[in-house]
Design an enzyme around this catalytic site. Structure first.
Site, PDB file in Angstrom:
ATOM      1  N   HIS A 137      -2.694   6.401   4.637  1.00  0.00           N
ATOM      2  CA  HIS A 137      -1.500   5.573   4.893  1.00  0.00           C
ATOM      3  C   HIS A 137      -0.206   6.172   4.326  1.00  0.00           C
ATOM      4  O   HIS A 137       0.674   5.438   3.875  1.00  0.00           O
ATOM      5  CB  HIS A 137      -1.702   4.145   4.353  1.00  0.00           C
ATOM      6  CG  HIS A 137      -0.930   3.122   5.145  1.00  0.00           C
ATOM      7  ND1 HIS A 137      -0.850   1.797   4.804  1.00  0.00           N
ATOM      8  CD2 HIS A 137      -0.170   3.261   6.267  1.00  0.00           C
ATOM      9  CE1 HIS A 137      -0.098   1.156   5.670  1.00  0.00           C
ATOM     10  NE2 HIS A 137       0.323   2.015   6.569  1.00  0.00           N
ATOM     11  N   CYS A 192       0.801  -1.236   0.000  1.00  0.00           N
ATOM     12  CA  CYS A 192       0.000   0.000   0.000  1.00  0.00           C
ATOM     13  C   CYS A 192       0.825   1.274   0.000  1.00  0.00           C
ATOM     14  O   CYS A 192       0.685   2.095  -0.892  1.00  0.00           O
ATOM     15  CB  CYS A 192      -0.940   0.091   1.191  1.00  0.00           C
ATOM     16  SG  CYS A 192      -1.313  -1.400   2.017  1.00  0.00           S
TER      17      CYS A 192
END
Ligand SMILES: *[C@@H]1O[C@H](CO)[C@@H](O)[C@H](O)[C@H]1NC(C)=O
Length: 591
Positions: free
Chosen positions: A146, A84
């Site tokens: 994130h 990610c």
């Protein structure tokens, strides 16, 4: 002579009119007539084999399938990384994550681990949102980030979405993980436990030293300092002891702009809140142009799924979660239709990387499915980790029901949307993405990508070469992960394949495949089976040398020092360390 003059006169006018007359199909407007709204939908950990229109016959994704039917489906859409944090950094900046320092040299710590850490998307990187914002777009991000929060103090928000070109943010600045849902087996809690224990030991050691010094009269230190140290030690001992709950408090939270709305968040209701926010953003900005980046928490474990979807798919909780995600896509598209924006909006759907093979529960597969492709999340080179669904829809501008097999990248979104928004890509840095409009509109037969570099952390694992004149898609693997158990096809023992050290095999000459003939990367070619073998390897090696010259050293955002928990950076709703609130419920109950 006179008539000749007239015709010369008319030449410019003719040249102007000619393309209009020549255009075969008037229903296709040219891009550039107006600036579209841009709706980007990114799923988390969704495998290419999990989607109906990519060949899954038993999972129901009617809304994503409809997007493909009304637009262009890419079959070789490649993410810049199989994890990610780096993949999303590349997506937002149009550059390989090694260029921004968003890749890791570590074997294990390869993503941002704490909201209260220092690393994140550097402030000197320019996201497409920032450029579209300068072009007059209203920009919003809903969902997962994130990519860091703060640098030096709890409230500098240097890495926050609002500091990276978004006018509006609602979502989870971290990522979903098991510890966010009560009743799940701790996941990160285990890793964190070690950290807390380490800090505690250090402080306890210091405490012991000064206490002995005081008692023996060796050094005169006030009891005040000793008490402070003892308090500090307990600050780490308590979270070590209850690591599971504290991890949830520290990382599982929701924010609206800079304000924390829930800490810890109640994961069961997040999906419906996110959809509500997206619909409301579209309604508020229907006059446009807007950029909405809807960044799913689905289908990351622990697969938080609303009651009404549980037990409805044929693939357990994972399937239920995918089907709920598709339903959410449908709700957002419905809002676009309701506001009459369908034909003026470029809609995009993709996943940040491939499905997570190693995640299992009670012995059963709990993560995604990457179809015929080898490998998955966390592996830099194998196709399953990086080949993801990629769909574009823009009725009237892009053809409908069209499939394109050319290599494309998630980084291509960057120049594509900037150009559509009337902006210019930065000229002072290398941009690895390519404008996709000519390919999507079928004005050119091939994508601009000749070579693509597949990294695992900061290590180059594989290279793809699209040799256009032959139609070959060569892929050379210099490094591959060592699977555990050996024939398992994934790293079940480590839970995710590391990128270096004893966990990988180096290949010289590299393992070579032609993906156009062997998409599953089953049979490596050799000098005996492929007459071009030597020439291909040589050409790819040259491309690697050229590429490596363009990669300059930058500060590593995911270094160990950046990636440890720093109490003074911990986003906190309340007075640290008492960080908890639920403004969402308060909002519901206020008139
Ligand atoms: C469809 O997706 C499910 C869930 O990931 C998977 O188990 C199944 O094998 C897939 N089916 C096909 C035909 O790819």
């Amino acid at each position: 002579m006179g008539s000749l003059l007239i015709s010369y006169w008319n030449l410019p006018a003719l040249l102007l009119v000619f393309p209009l007359l020549w255009r075969p199909c008037e229903s296709q407007r040219a891009a550039g007539d107006y600036r579209p709204n841009i709706l980007l939908i990114l799923a988390d950990d969704l495998g290419i084999g999990d989607v109906g229109c990519y060949g899954n016959e038993t999972i129901r994704t009617p809304n994503i399938d409809r997007l493909a039917k009304e637009g262009v489906k890419l079959t070789q859409h490649i993410s810049a990384a199989a994890l990610c944090t780096p993949s999303r950094a590349a997506f937002l900046t149009g550059r390989y994550p090694v260029r921004s320092g968003m890749e890791s040299t570590s074997e294990m710590l390869r993503v941002i681990f704490w909201l209260g850490g220092t690393g994140g998307l550097p402030t000197n990187e320019t996201t497409f949102a920032k450029i579209l914002q300068q072009q007059g777009y209203t920009t919003g991000l809903i969902g997962k980030w994130h990519l860091g929060v703060s640098c030096e103090s709890r409230t500098d928000y240097c890495h926050h979405p609002l500091n990276h070109g978004f006018h509006y943010y609602y979502g989870m600045p971290y990522t979903l993980f098991n510890d966010c849902q009560t009743g799940q087996a701790p996941e990160l809690g285990k890793v964190y436990k070690r950290y807390f224990w380490f800090y505690f030991q250090m402080i306890a050691l210091a405490l012991l030293t000064v206490a002995i010094g005081k008692l023996t009269g060796l050094f005169p230190i006030s009891w005040k300092i000793i008490t402070c140290l003892a308090l500090l030690a307990s600050l780490f001992l308590i979270p070590w002891y209850t690591s599971f709950t504290f991890v949830r408090h520290w990382n599982c939270l929701m924010m609206r702009n800079y304000e924390i709305t829930e800490q810890p968040m109640r994961v069961e209701r997040t999906a419906s809140l996110m959809v509500k926010e997206a619909v409301s953003f579209i309604e508020r900005n229907k006059k446009g142009p807007f950029l909405l980046f809807f960044s799913f928490l689905h289908v990351h474990t622990p697969l938080v799924t609303t009651e009404r979807f549980i037990g409805t798919s044929r693939h357990g909780l994972y399937g239920d979660n995918v089907e709920e995600m598709d339903w959410m896509v449908g709700k957002i598209l419905e809002a676009v239709d309701k506001e009459g924006l369908r034909n003026t909006t470029l809609t995009y759907f993709a996943s940040d990387h491939g499905g997570f093979l190693e995640t299992r529960k009670e012995g059963a597969q709990w993560g995604g499915w990457n179809g015929i492709y080898k490998g998955g999340k966390g592996m830099g080179g194998w196709e399953g980790g990086i080949r993801v669904p990629g769909i574009f829809r823009w009725p009237g501008v892009l053809p409908a029901d069209t499939v394109i097999d050319e290599p494309t990248s998630l980084m291509d979104i960057y120049p594509t949307v900037i150009q559509l928004g009337g902006g210019k890509v930065p000229q002072d840095r290398i941009i690895d993405g390519q404008n996709l409009m000519p390919l999507l509109q079928r004005h050119v037969p091939h994508s601009e990508h000749e070579f693509m570099f597949h990294y695992c952390g900061t290590y180059l694992h594989a290279v793809r070469w699209h040799q256009k004149e032959l139609g070959a898609i060569w892929k050379a693997h210099y490094v591959t992960p060592v699977f555990s158990p050996a024939d398992a096809g994934a790293c079940y023992e480590e839970r995710m394949c590391p990128c270096s050290g004893e966990y990988v095999t180096h290949h010289d000459p590299p393992l070579l495949f032609d993906l156009s003939k062997d998409p599953s990367e089953n049979k490596p070619l050799s000098v005996d089976t492929e007459p071009r073998f030597v020439a291909v390897i040589k050409r790819i090696r040259l491309a690697v040398q050229e590429h490596q010259k363009t990669v300059t050293p930058v500060p590593l955002q995911l270094s160990l020092l950046n990636n440890v928990w720093k109490p003074w950076l911990q986003p906190c709703c309340g007075t640290f360390p008492m960080c908890w609130c639920d403004k969402e419920t308060d909002n519901l109950h206020s008139p």
